[in-house]
Scaffold this motif. Structure first.
Motif, PDB file in Angstrom:
ATOM      1  N   LEU A  20       0.884  -1.165   0.000  1.00  0.00           N
ATOM      2  CA  LEU A  20       0.000   0.000   0.000  1.00  0.00           C
ATOM      3  C   LEU A  20       0.922   1.214   0.000  1.00  0.00           C
ATOM      4  O   LEU A  20       1.759   1.350   0.903  1.00  0.00           O
ATOM      5  CB  LEU A  20      -0.896   0.017   1.237  1.00  0.00           C
ATOM      6  N   TYR A  21       0.779   2.112  -0.975  1.00  0.00           N
ATOM      7  CA  TYR A  21       1.744   3.197  -1.074  1.00  0.00           C
ATOM      8  C   TYR A  21       1.217   4.374  -1.879  1.00  0.00           C
ATOM      9  O   TYR A  21       0.119   4.316  -2.437  1.00  0.00           O
ATOM     10  CB  TYR A  21       3.057   2.692  -1.663  1.00  0.00           C
ATOM     11  N   TRP A  22       2.006   5.443  -1.911  1.00  0.00           N
ATOM     12  CA  TRP A  22       1.722   6.597  -2.754  1.00  0.00           C
ATOM     13  C   TRP A  22       2.801   6.680  -3.824  1.00  0.00           C
ATOM     14  O   TRP A  22       3.984   6.515  -3.548  1.00  0.00           O
ATOM     15  CB  TRP A  22       1.707   7.897  -1.948  1.00  0.00           C
ATOM     16  N   TYR A  54      -3.293   4.051   8.103  1.00  0.00           N
ATOM     17  CA  TYR A  54      -4.161   3.076   7.427  1.00  0.00           C
ATOM     18  C   TYR A  54      -3.359   1.977   6.728  1.00  0.00           C
ATOM     19  O   TYR A  54      -3.937   1.097   6.099  1.00  0.00           O
ATOM     20  CB  TYR A  54      -5.058   3.786   6.413  1.00  0.00           C
ATOM     21  N   TYR A  56      -0.662   2.633   4.481  1.00  0.00           N
ATOM     22  CA  TYR A  56       0.094   3.117   3.322  1.00  0.00           C
ATOM     23  C   TYR A  56       1.448   3.597   3.835  1.00  0.00           C
ATOM     24  O   TYR A  56       1.575   4.703   4.364  1.00  0.00           O
ATOM     25  CB  TYR A  56      -0.666   4.240   2.628  1.00  0.00           C
ATOM     26  N   VAL A 326     -11.158   0.722  -5.785  1.00  0.00           N
ATOM     27  CA  VAL A 326     -10.385   0.281  -4.630  1.00  0.00           C
ATOM     28  C   VAL A 326     -10.686  -1.184  -4.307  1.00  0.00           C
ATOM     29  O   VAL A 326      -9.778  -1.980  -4.053  1.00  0.00           O
ATOM     30  CB  VAL A 326     -10.679   1.177  -3.413  1.00  0.00           C
ATOM     31  N   LEU A 330      -8.186  -4.795  -3.996  1.00  0.00           N
ATOM     32  CA  LEU A 330      -8.020  -5.511  -2.733  1.00  0.00           C
ATOM     33  C   LEU A 330      -8.594  -6.924  -2.818  1.00  0.00           C
ATOM     34  O   LEU A 330      -8.037  -7.860  -2.228  1.00  0.00           O
ATOM     35  CB  LEU A 330      -8.677  -4.723  -1.604  1.00  0.00           C
ATOM     36  N   PRO A 335      -1.938  -4.435  -5.058  1.00  0.00           N
ATOM     37  CA  PRO A 335      -1.591  -3.238  -4.294  1.00  0.00           C
ATOM     38  C   PRO A 335      -2.650  -2.157  -4.479  1.00  0.00           C
ATOM     39  O   PRO A 335      -3.408  -2.172  -5.445  1.00  0.00           O
ATOM     40  CB  PRO A 335      -0.270  -2.800  -4.924  1.00  0.00           C
ATOM     41  N   VAL A 336      -2.682  -1.230  -3.557  1.00  0.00           N
ATOM     42  CA  VAL A 336      -3.395   0.025  -3.782  1.00  0.00           C
ATOM     43  C   VAL A 336      -2.335   1.112  -3.752  1.00  0.00           C
ATOM     44  O   VAL A 336      -1.695   1.338  -2.724  1.00  0.00           O
ATOM     45  CB  VAL A 336      -4.479   0.292  -2.721  1.00  0.00           C
ATOM     46  N   TYR A 352      -9.941   5.466   0.209  1.00  0.00           N
ATOM     47  CA  TYR A 352      -8.682   4.769   0.470  1.00  0.00           C
ATOM     48  C   TYR A 352      -8.549   4.359   1.944  1.00  0.00           C
ATOM     49  O   TYR A 352      -7.630   3.619   2.296  1.00  0.00           O
ATOM     50  CB  TYR A 352      -7.493   5.682   0.145  1.00  0.00           C
ATOM     51  N   LEU A 358      -9.152  -2.641   4.009  1.00  0.00           N
ATOM     52  CA  LEU A 358      -7.692  -2.672   4.079  1.00  0.00           C
ATOM     53  C   LEU A 358      -7.189  -3.828   4.938  1.00  0.00           C
ATOM     54  O   LEU A 358      -6.043  -4.273   4.781  1.00  0.00           O
ATOM     55  CB  LEU A 358      -7.167  -1.344   4.615  1.00  0.00           C
ATOM     56  N   ASN A 361      -5.752  -6.646   2.893  1.00  0.00           N
ATOM     57  CA  ASN A 361      -4.345  -6.535   2.526  1.00  0.00           C
ATOM     58  C   ASN A 361      -3.445  -6.974   3.669  1.00  0.00           C
ATOM     59  O   ASN A 361      -2.476  -7.729   3.474  1.00  0.00           O
ATOM     60  CB  ASN A 361      -4.031  -5.093   2.122  1.00  0.00           C
TER      61      ASN A 361
END
Length: 452
Positions: A20-22, A54, A56, A326, A330, A335-336, A352, A358, A361
Motif C-alpha cells: 500500500l503506497y503513494w 491506514y 500506506y 479500490v 483488494l 496493491p493500492v 482509500y 484494508l 491486505n
C-alpha cells in the motif's frame, strides 16, 4: 543429497504481500515532466499525516528519469533529477525518519549516456569502463540518427542505453545498481519497459531492437532477482509481455503489471479500455478488470501479486466507481497505489481509508473470480478466504445499468448458512444461506461471511 537447480530455487513462493503506497505518477503524467523535490517532500508529509495509519507505508517517485544524468564513479545515477539537491540516499533517510519505506522507479539495465561518455566511470569492483558494457554501434531502422542499443529513439542524445548482457562487467553493473539502491534505503524497485527490452515491441509496434535472444531477457531478470533477494527488496515488473502464461516473469518477480497505464480516464480506462480483447503482447488485456480476471490463474497467497497500476480517484465519475476501483484491487490481492495529489484528491481520501477492506491486505488475502473469462458475467463475482476462515465475497457490476449479482453459500462456499456483513456500509446484515443484490452501474458490494 538433492541439488536444486537455479530455476527451482528462484521459483520459491513469494515472501511479500501487496504494498500500500503513494506514487508520484499523477504529477508527472499530467505535467509530462520530472517530479520537483519540493512537491515530493510535500506529498510525503501529506501521506504520513493522512494515510500512514491506514497502512500506506511507502513513497515511490515514478519515471521521467532521463533528466537524471549525474552519476557516481560506477555510473549509477545520484538523484531523481539533476535539479534536486537531495540524493537517493537523502530521500531514503528522510522517509525512514517518518517511518515510511522508500521505493524507486528505475531499470538497472539502463545506462545514462553521460556515464557512457565519461571514460573515468567504471563498473563497480572492476576496471571495466561503463562505455564497454553497452553497444554504441547498433543501428535501429527508425533510430532518427541516434546510434546505439537504446531505450527508445525519440528522446535525443539523453536517451538511455541498454546494458549488453554479453559484455564483461554487465552482471556486476546490474547487481551493483541494486546494491547501490539498497545502500540508499530502497526496499521496493519498480522496473519498467520490459517488453521494449525483450523484443522491442510495444503494443504491437516495433520501437527497438527486435533480435535480442530470449535468454538475454531471462538472464537480466535473474540477476535482478538475485540482487533483490540479497537485500529483501520487492521486485515489481512493469510492461512484461507475459509470454507462455508469464513463464519467465513468475520465476523472478514479486509483482507483475497486468494492464496498460491508468492515465486520465477513470472508469473508462479501469474497465472499458479494449474490454474483452486478448492480445499476444503487452498488455495481454488493456484494462485492470480484464487483467485481474484473466491473470488470477497466477495469483494466490504467497504467489505472484497482480498489479493493476496506480489509482487516481479524482478521475472517476461517482462514488460507485471509486468504491469499485479500490475494492477490485483488494479483492484480487493487488496493491493500492494512491497517485492523487493533496491538491487533487478532494474528498476522495475516505475511499482509500476503509479499514475493513484494508484488513484484507494486512491478512494477505487473495480472492478469485468465479470465472476467469472476462466475457463471462460470473467473472464479476469474486470470493476468497481470510486466514481465520471467514469468506469475503465481491459482487461487481461493470455494466452501464443496474445488474443483479447473487451467490449461494452452499454451492460456492460450502456453508449452509452464515452471518454476513457489508464492508462498505459497515453494517451486519444478519444470517442467511444466500444473497442477491441489485448493484448500481459500475458499483460493487463487498461482503464478509462468517460461517462459524
Amino acid at each position: 543429497m538433492v541439488v536444486c537447480s537455479t530455476i527451482e530455487v528462484l521459483a520459491q513462493d513469494n515472501p511479500y504481500k501487496a504494498p500500500l503506497y503513494w506514487d508520484s505518477y499523477e504529477y508527472q503524467y499530467t505535467h509530462n515532466d520530472y517530479l520537483p523535490q519540493d512537491v515530493w517532500k510535500e506529498q510525503a508529509n501529506w501521506v504520513e499525516k493522512n494515510f500512514k495509519s491506514y497502512g500506506y507505508d511507502m513513497i515511490v517517485a515514478d519515471g521521467w528519469i532521463e533528466g537524471s544524468s549525474q552519476t557516481n564513479a560506477n555510473g549509477y545515477v545520484l538523484k531523481h533529477h539533476n535539479s534536486w539537491i537531495m540524493t537517493w540516499k537523502d530521500m531514503g533517510e528522510y522517509l525512514k525518519a517518518k517511518g515510511l519505506k522508500f521505493g524507486v522507479y528505475y531499470n538497472p539495465m539502463w545506462v545514462t549516456p553521460a556515464a557512457v561518455a565519461d571514460t573515468s566511470k567504471t563498473v563497480i569492483g572492476t576496471n571495466i569502463k561503463i562505455c564497454d558494457i553497452v553497444d554504441t554501434t547498433y543501428h535501429f531502422s527508425n533510430d532518427r540518427g541516434l546510434k546505439g542499443d537504446r531505450f527508445g529513439y525519440n528522446g535525443g542524445d539523453h536517451t538511455l542505453y541498454w546494458v549488453d548482457v554479453t559484455k564483461p562487467g554487465a552482471e556486476e553493473f546490474v547487481k551493483g545498481y541494486i546494491d547501490y539502491f539498497a545502500s540508499c534505503g530502497v526496499s521496493f524497485l519498480r522496473v519498467d519497459f520490459l517488453s521494449w527490452y525483450e523484443d522491442g515491441i510495444d503494443k504491437g509496434t516495433l520501437v527497438g531492437r527486435p533480435d535480442r535472444p530470449e535468454a538475454h531477457y531471462e538472464l537480466q531478470l535473474k540477476w535482478m532477482k538475485e540482487a533483490c533477494d540479497k537485500h529483501h527488496i520487492f521486485l515489481s515488473l512493469v510492461m512484461p509481455h507475459l509470454k507462455d502464461d508469464g513463464r519467465v516473469e513468475k520465476k523472478y518477480g514479486n509483482m507483475i503489471r497486468i494492464n496498460e497505464d491508468i492515465a486520465t480516464e477513470g472508469w473508462k480506462r479501469f474497465s472499458e479500455l479494449y474490454r474483452g480483447v486478448q492480445r499476444q503482447w503487452w498488455s495481454v488485456y488493456a484494462n485492470p478488470c480484464d487483467g485481474f480476471i484473466y491473470w488470477s490463474r497466477l495469483s494466490g497467497r504467497g504467489k505472484m501479486i497482480l498489479d493493476g497500476d496506480f489509482t487516481r480517484l479524482n478521475t472517476f465519475g461517482n462514488d460507485e466507481e471509486k468504491k469499485s476501483a479500490v475494492s477490485w484491487q483488494l479483492m484480487a490481492g493487488g496493491p493500492v497505489a494512491i497517485s492523487d495529489l493533496s491538491s487533487s484528491i478532494g474528498d476522495n481520501a475516505r475511499f482509500y481509508q476503509n479499514s475493513e477492506l484494508l484488513a484484507l491486505n494486512k491478512d494477505g488475502f487473495v480472492g478469485k473470480p468465479l470465472a476467469s473469462d472476462p466475457a463471462n458475467p460470473a467473472s464479476q463475482i469474486w470470493k476468497g478466504q481470510l486466514s481465520n476462515g471467514d469468506w469475503v465475497v465481491g459482487l461487481f457490476n461493470r455494466e452501464d445499468s443496474i445488474q443483479t449479482r447473487n451467490i449461494d453459500f452452499m454451492a460456492q462456499l460450502g456453508l449452509k448458512s452464515a452471518t454476513v456483513r457489508d464492508m462498505w456500509l459497515h453494517v451486519d446484515l444478519g444470517r442467511m444461506s444466500s444473497i442477491s443484490k441489485s448493484i448500481p452501474a459500475h458499483g460493487c458490494v463487498i461482503l464478509r461471511i462468517e460461517g462459524k
